[in-house]
Structure formats: C-alpha cells, structure tokens
Design an enzyme around this catalytic site. Structure first.
Site, PDB file in Angstrom:
ATOM      1  N   LYS A 114       0.839  -1.179   0.000  1.00 39.83           N
ATOM      2  CA  LYS A 114       0.000   0.000   0.000  1.00 39.83           C
ATOM      3  C   LYS A 114       0.889   1.249   0.000  1.00 39.83           C
ATOM      4  O   LYS A 114       2.056   1.108   0.361  1.00 39.83           O
ATOM      5  CB  LYS A 114      -0.955  -0.014   1.197  1.00 39.83           C
ATOM      6  CG  LYS A 114      -0.236   0.162   2.549  1.00 39.83           C
ATOM      7  CD  LYS A 114      -1.215   0.231   3.654  1.00 39.83           C
ATOM      8  CE  LYS A 114      -1.656   1.633   3.942  1.00 39.83           C
ATOM      9  NZ  LYS A 114      -0.741   2.413   4.815  1.00 39.83           N
ATOM     10  N   HIS A 118      -1.167  -5.426   5.522  1.00 39.96           N
ATOM     11  CA  HIS A 118      -0.530  -6.220   6.570  1.00 39.96           C
ATOM     12  C   HIS A 118      -1.418  -6.441   7.786  1.00 39.96           C
ATOM     13  O   HIS A 118      -1.148  -7.312   8.591  1.00 39.96           O
ATOM     14  CB  HIS A 118       0.840  -5.642   6.957  1.00 39.96           C
ATOM     15  CG  HIS A 118       0.754  -4.490   7.913  1.00 39.96           C
ATOM     16  ND1 HIS A 118       0.523  -3.205   7.494  1.00 39.96           N
ATOM     17  CD2 HIS A 118       0.856  -4.422   9.257  1.00 39.96           C
ATOM     18  CE1 HIS A 118       0.481  -2.405   8.556  1.00 39.96           C
ATOM     19  NE2 HIS A 118       0.690  -3.119   9.635  1.00 39.96           N
ATOM     20  N   LYS A 154      -2.376 -10.077  10.908  1.00 32.90           N
ATOM     21  CA  LYS A 154      -2.464 -10.108  12.372  1.00 32.90           C
ATOM     22  C   LYS A 154      -3.396 -11.251  12.786  1.00 32.90           C
ATOM     23  O   LYS A 154      -4.488 -11.394  12.246  1.00 32.90           O
ATOM     24  CB  LYS A 154      -2.998  -8.768  12.908  1.00 32.90           C
ATOM     25  CG  LYS A 154      -2.030  -7.602  12.651  1.00 32.90           C
ATOM     26  CD  LYS A 154      -2.546  -6.319  13.270  1.00 32.90           C
ATOM     27  CE  LYS A 154      -1.803  -5.096  12.766  1.00 32.90           C
ATOM     28  NZ  LYS A 154      -0.448  -4.929  13.238  1.00 32.90           N
ATOM     29  N   GLU A 191      -2.684   4.989  17.684  1.00 34.39           N
ATOM     30  CA  GLU A 191      -1.237   4.787  17.729  1.00 34.39           C
ATOM     31  C   GLU A 191      -0.608   5.848  18.617  1.00 34.39           C
ATOM     32  O   GLU A 191      -1.113   6.970  18.689  1.00 34.39           O
ATOM     33  CB  GLU A 191      -0.651   4.930  16.324  1.00 34.39           C
ATOM     34  CG  GLU A 191      -1.181   3.921  15.336  1.00 34.39           C
ATOM     35  CD  GLU A 191      -0.446   4.023  14.001  1.00 34.39           C
ATOM     36  OE1 GLU A 191       0.445   3.207  13.777  1.00 34.39           O
ATOM     37  OE2 GLU A 191      -0.749   4.942  13.226  1.00 34.39           O
ATOM     38  N   ASP A 225      -3.984   6.823   4.666  1.00 34.65           N
ATOM     39  CA  ASP A 225      -2.988   5.899   5.206  1.00 34.65           C
ATOM     40  C   ASP A 225      -3.638   4.694   5.885  1.00 34.65           C
ATOM     41  O   ASP A 225      -3.094   3.594   5.850  1.00 34.65           O
ATOM     42  CB  ASP A 225      -2.115   6.671   6.218  1.00 34.65           C
ATOM     43  CG  ASP A 225      -0.889   5.889   6.661  1.00 34.65           C
ATOM     44  OD1 ASP A 225      -0.330   5.157   5.830  1.00 34.65           O
ATOM     45  OD2 ASP A 225      -0.482   6.025   7.834  1.00 34.65           O
ATOM     46  N   HIS A 240      -6.557  -0.581   6.112  1.00 30.97           N
ATOM     47  CA  HIS A 240      -6.537  -1.339   7.369  1.00 30.97           C
ATOM     48  C   HIS A 240      -7.883  -1.341   8.104  1.00 30.97           C
ATOM     49  O   HIS A 240      -8.381  -2.388   8.498  1.00 30.97           O
ATOM     50  CB  HIS A 240      -5.487  -0.754   8.319  1.00 30.97           C
ATOM     51  CG  HIS A 240      -4.103  -0.724   7.740  1.00 30.97           C
ATOM     52  ND1 HIS A 240      -3.638  -1.673   6.860  1.00 30.97           N
ATOM     53  CD2 HIS A 240      -3.073   0.142   7.929  1.00 30.97           C
ATOM     54  CE1 HIS A 240      -2.385  -1.385   6.539  1.00 30.97           C
ATOM     55  NE2 HIS A 240      -2.027  -0.294   7.157  1.00 30.97           N
ATOM     56  N   LYS A 255      -2.680   9.294  15.181  1.00 23.60           N
ATOM     57  CA  LYS A 255      -1.312   9.183  15.687  1.00 23.60           C
ATOM     58  C   LYS A 255      -1.154  10.063  16.921  1.00 23.60           C
ATOM     59  O   LYS A 255      -1.961  10.962  17.152  1.00 23.60           O
ATOM     60  CB  LYS A 255      -0.318   9.602  14.605  1.00 23.60           C
ATOM     61  CG  LYS A 255      -0.371   8.681  13.383  1.00 23.60           C
ATOM     62  CD  LYS A 255       0.945   8.647  12.656  1.00 23.60           C
ATOM     63  CE  LYS A 255       0.906   7.750  11.441  1.00 23.60           C
ATOM     64  NZ  LYS A 255       0.983   6.321  11.736  1.00 23.60           N
TER      65      LYS A 255
HETATM   66  C1  BG6 Z   1       0.982   1.423   7.998  1.00 24.92           C
HETATM   67  C2  BG6 Z   1       0.825   2.920   8.021  1.00 24.92           C
HETATM   68  O1  BG6 Z   1       0.371   0.875   6.862  1.00 24.92           O
HETATM   69  O2  BG6 Z   1       0.410   0.867   9.165  1.00 24.92           O
HETATM   70  C3  BG6 Z   1       1.464   3.503   9.263  1.00 24.92           C
HETATM   71  O3  BG6 Z   1       1.415   3.485   6.855  1.00 24.92           O
HETATM   72  C4  BG6 Z   1       0.910   2.821  10.501  1.00 24.92           C
HETATM   73  O4  BG6 Z   1       1.270   4.900   9.325  1.00 24.92           O
HETATM   74  C5  BG6 Z   1       0.995   1.304  10.369  1.00 24.92           C
HETATM   75  O5  BG6 Z   1       1.646   3.260  11.611  1.00 24.92           O
HETATM   76  C6  BG6 Z   1       0.294   0.604  11.525  1.00 24.92           C
HETATM   77  O6  BG6 Z   1       0.588  -0.755  11.489  1.00 24.92           O
HETATM   78  P1  BG6 Z   1       0.858  -1.576  12.820  1.00 24.92           P
HETATM   79  O7  BG6 Z   1       1.015  -2.984  12.375  1.00 24.92           O
HETATM   80  O8  BG6 Z   1       2.089  -0.989  13.444  1.00 24.92           O
HETATM   81  O9  BG6 Z   1      -0.340  -1.370  13.670  1.00 24.92           O
END
Ligand code: BG6
Length: 499
Positions: free
Chosen positions: A158, A188, A192, A226, A245, A250, A343
C-alpha cells in the site's frame, strides 16, 4: 524472492525478519533464493551485512518489530545461502534484462518460481510491474489443467492508489501485464492473528451468529490508535494523511471481517466475494459524518505535527480521522459503524467493540438500578490480543445493584506465541498461492469509492483550527460530538481498567 527496494526500511524491518521467522519454523522452501534489487551501488556482502545488523538490533528488544533472543547462525545461513543483489534503476528497462538473465542462472537451483515483492514507493508500482511484464518475467508454465508448474507472482504494497481514479488506473496498468491470480495486493493488518481470528469466532461458533445483526447490535466502534507520530515519514505523510494511510485499507479490513456474510467456503474466491459485498454495500461517506484532527504538542516534549521534520508549518494534513459509516444491506441497515484512527494518541490500542442492544425491559424498579448498562463484545487486536464479553451481574450484598464484569480470553494465556511480526502468514500465502488475505482489484476500487467524497471535500476546504488535539490525548473534541449527536459515546482509548 525478488525484493525491489532491497535497501528500504520495509525490507530491513519487516520482510527479512519475517523470512527469518519462516526459516525458523521451516516454512521457507528448501530451494530458496533471495535477490535484492535497488539503486544503491553496494555489494551483496554489504547488503547481507546491513540486513544482519538490523536483525541484531532487534535482539532482546521488547516492542521492536521482531522479538528474538539471538540471530541464529544456522537459520540465517539457510535464509541467505542463495542471496544476490542486482543494482539498477527501477525505471530503466535494462535492469529487467539483467534481472532476467540473473533469474535464468538461478533457475536450476530454484525451479523458476518467482515472487516479486514491490517494497518501493507507490509511484513505482505501475512502472515496475510493466517492466517485469515486458521482460516476459510474468510468464508462467501451466500443466494440462491450467495450474502453474512454474509460477510468477507479484506483491504490491500500500498505498494502492491515492483515490478512486488512481486506484482504477493502477489496476488497469498492472492487469495489462499480469493476471489477477498473480497479483497479491497486501494489507498487513490481515496478517495479524486476531484479525483472522474474527472469522473463526464468527463462523466456527454457532452462538454468535444469531446475535450478529441489526436486531441485537446497537452499533460497532472500531479504534486504531497509535502513540507513534510520523517520525521520519513526514514527506510521505504530508500528501497522505490519516484517512488515506489507514481507513480504506486497514480499518475497512477490520470492518469487513465483522460485517461480511458467512462465506460458502474458505477459499479465496468465496471469502473475497463476501468482503466485496460489504464494501459495495458501504454507503459513500457524507463529509458531515467525518471529523479530522491534527496533533499539537503534548507532555514529555512531544512535538506538534507541524513541527515534525519535512512537514509544512501550516500543514492541513490530518493525523486523526473519525467517521460514521452505514452499510446498506439487510443485516446492518440502521446499525452505525464508527471508526477512528490517529497518531500521537494516549495508547497504542486497536479494538473492535460491538455494542448490543439493551434488554427489552428492566424489571428493577425500587432498586439501585437506574439504567441498564450495555453489553459489549470486545475484540482486542493490539497490543494484547484477545476477546472479551462484558455483561451485567448482581453486585454482592443485600441491596439489588448491578455491576459490569468481563469474561476475557487472552491469546497469551492459551497459546505459545510463534515468532510473528505479521508478514509471515502473508508471505507464506503468496508462496502457496493463497489469495484469501489479499485484496482483489474490485475490492480496492470499492473502498476508495466510499471515502472519495471526503477526499474531494477536504481538497476544497483547508482544515480549520489545526492542531486540534494534544499529543497523548484521545483525539479532538469534535470526534466526541460525532457520537453525541446519535446519543452515543466512544469507549475509552486503551485497555479498560479493572479485571
Ligand atoms: C501502515 C501505516 O500501513 O500501518 C502507518 O502506513 C501505521 O502509518 C501502520 O503506523 C500501523 O501498522 P501496525 O502494524 O504498526 O499497527
């Protein structure tokens, strides 16, 4: 496995550690070759050493991407037995001719299957796939039944496009060179464990499904909070923002796991069809149902977004977004889905919270019970993975009163953890040709469609009042108003206190 972007962060922090973990659990093929492709003029030894150094930096570090006690020489040896590095410019056709002859030389050792991994900036996705195709590197060999005896697959990271039109264009460009069954659009979050486990919870148990609809569910909250900021990614983030993002990718993946109909089977086609149904049924978001935020400074020296490296001091880019969504189908009509992600928030915390409707009648008059609190089913994604059910019991004592308690399942209490940073399952699935956890062309286009009006509205109107939440807080006040309007409230960000 050919990694474009061999020197990049993704390769060092996530892909190579994931490959290492696959080698540890003996899931890497015996005949495996790793080929790095990048612009830097480095030797293969220097590349291998830089990967090893990064692995070593993870040793014993809690909270790092990869938790390992040491870099085992034997496992590292197996992973890098057949490692090579090809230098070149991704937009130069010559690179792909070099690569072609390089791969030809490796064929007798590897059998000729190729996994091309695009760990590069998104502007290269189209050009790289086109060049790989033009060099004939996507050509598969098929048996009589049309099954590949020598496969060629490509993993695309992505962001897949930056809006609906660009996602469509990118799909068209790559589908001119490779067939859909060769394309693995990765998200990704689907690697999980808890995310995949939502399907097991829903479809391997009979007791939840009868409750899983508009009759019993009041609303759903999805939080992906986050604590990290944009760190070194200011340049990327400035033109991306929290919505692009995190949301159509996600967060929508989490939503689809909760909202999809039971698939007829667990093959890629059946599962992806049902998810696509959810994305197609998602009502295009009304910008009035969306709140954007940007972090300001906070305690412990946390800097404001506008003071981060490579960020415009008057930036309008959002680092937080909350929205209300509805799904136009029989199961979910009238059940709002509230999403938020940001964030520099108070906790690293991802949760799907399903709130059930109250009991239809409360026979507790003349007691201490003023109102019936709601029942919640809580699916914890990270940092602690687990599932909890919150319901009411009688508080011990002579007077009648109620108290909320939890039945909680924690993964760590039941299962030993395999070393896992989330990419292992996904890379393994690409090697075995299982597309269940990857996005199809129509899926990404639908998700962009849903948020497109918001992107349009925001591109016309600068954000007002930024920054509007302090680093270390739970987001902007306006996000609370979004739920208050509906007579609802967000759950606290972070693990609930108590048992
Ligand atoms: C990424 C984003 O795809 O996923 C990031 O670009 C984000 O900004 C991240 O922090 C979060 O993934 P994870 O696995 O750390 O929760």
């Amino acid at each position: 496995m050919i990694i474009f972007g061999a020197g990049g962060d993704l390769t060092k922090r996530l892909l190579v550690p994931a490959l290492y973990n696959l080698a540890t659990t003996h899931l890497l093929p015996e005949r495996f070759a790793l080929i790095g492709v990048d612009l830097a003029d480095v030797t293969v030894d220097a590349w291998r050493d830089s990967l090893h150094k990064m692995m070593e930096s993870f040793v014993g570090k809690v909270g790092s991407e990869s938790k390992i006690d040491k870099v085992d020489d034997d496992i590292w040896g197996r992973l890098t037995r057949n490692i090579s590095y090809v230098r070149g410019d991704l937009i130069d056709a010559g690179l792909y001719e070099t690569l072609k002859s390089h791969l030809g030389g490796l064929e007798k050792d590897t059998g000729g299957n190729c996994l091309f991994y695009l760990a590069v900036a998104d502007r290269f996705f189209g050009p790289v796939v086109t060049h790989v195709g033009k060099a004939g590197l996507f050509d598969e060999q098929l048996d009589h039944d049309g099954k590949p005896t020598r496969w060629r697959r490509v993993v695309i990271e992505k962001p897949f496009g930056h809006d609906e039109a660009s996602a469509r264009e990118l799909n068209q460009a790559i589908l001119r060179c490779a067939a859909e069954h060769q394309i693995f659009r990765i998200d990704h979050f689907l690697g999980k464990e808890t995310v995949q486990n939502i399907m097991a919870l829903r479809f391997a148990n009979g007791m939840f499904e009868p409750l899983w609809n508009r009759d019993r569910i009041d609303h759903v909250q999805i939080t992906v909070a986050e604590t990290v900021g944009v760190e070194t990614r200011g340049r990327f983030y400035e033109k991306t923002g929290a919505l692009r993002d995190m949301v159509p990718n996600h967060v929508f993946q989490l939503l689809a796991m909760v909202a999809m109909e039971p698939p007829a089977g667990f093959d890629a086609q059946a599962v992806r069809n049902r998810k696509t149904d959810v994305f197609s049924a998602l009502h295009t978001v009304d910008p009035k149902d969306v709140v954007r935020g940007q972090y300001g400074a906070g305690p412990d020296g946390a800097v404001a977004y506008r003071d981060e490296r490579d960020v415009d001091p008057a930036s309008s880019t959002e680092t937080y977004v909350a929205m209300r969504l509805s799904i136009d189908n029989w199961r979910w009509a009238g059940v709002p889905f509230y999403l938020r992600t940001g964030k520099h928030m108070s906790h690293r915390f991802s949760e799907i919270a399903i709130r059930f409707k109250p009991a239809p009648y409360a026979p507790f008059e003349d007691t201490n019970v003023a109102a019936l609190p709601p029942n919640w089913l809580l699916l914890d994604i990270q940092p602690d993975e687990g599932i909890a059910l919150q319901f009411e019991v009688k508080r011990p004592g002579a007077v009648v009163d109620l108290a909320a308690v939890r039945m909680a399942f924690r993964y760590d209490d039941w299962f030993a953890r395999e070393p896992n940073i989330g990419y292992e399952t996904l890379i393994y699935d690409v090697m075995t040709g299982d597309q269940t956890l990857f996005n199809r062309a129509d899926m990404v286009e639908e998700t962009w469609r849903v948020v497109q009006p918001v992107l349009d509205a925001w591109s016309r109107n600068e954000a007002e009042g930024f920054p509007n939440y302090a680093s270390g807080s739970d987001g902007p006040e306006a996000a609370n108003a979004l739920l208050e309007r509906d007579g609802r409230a967000w759950r606290p960000v972070g693990p609930s206190k108590g048992r």
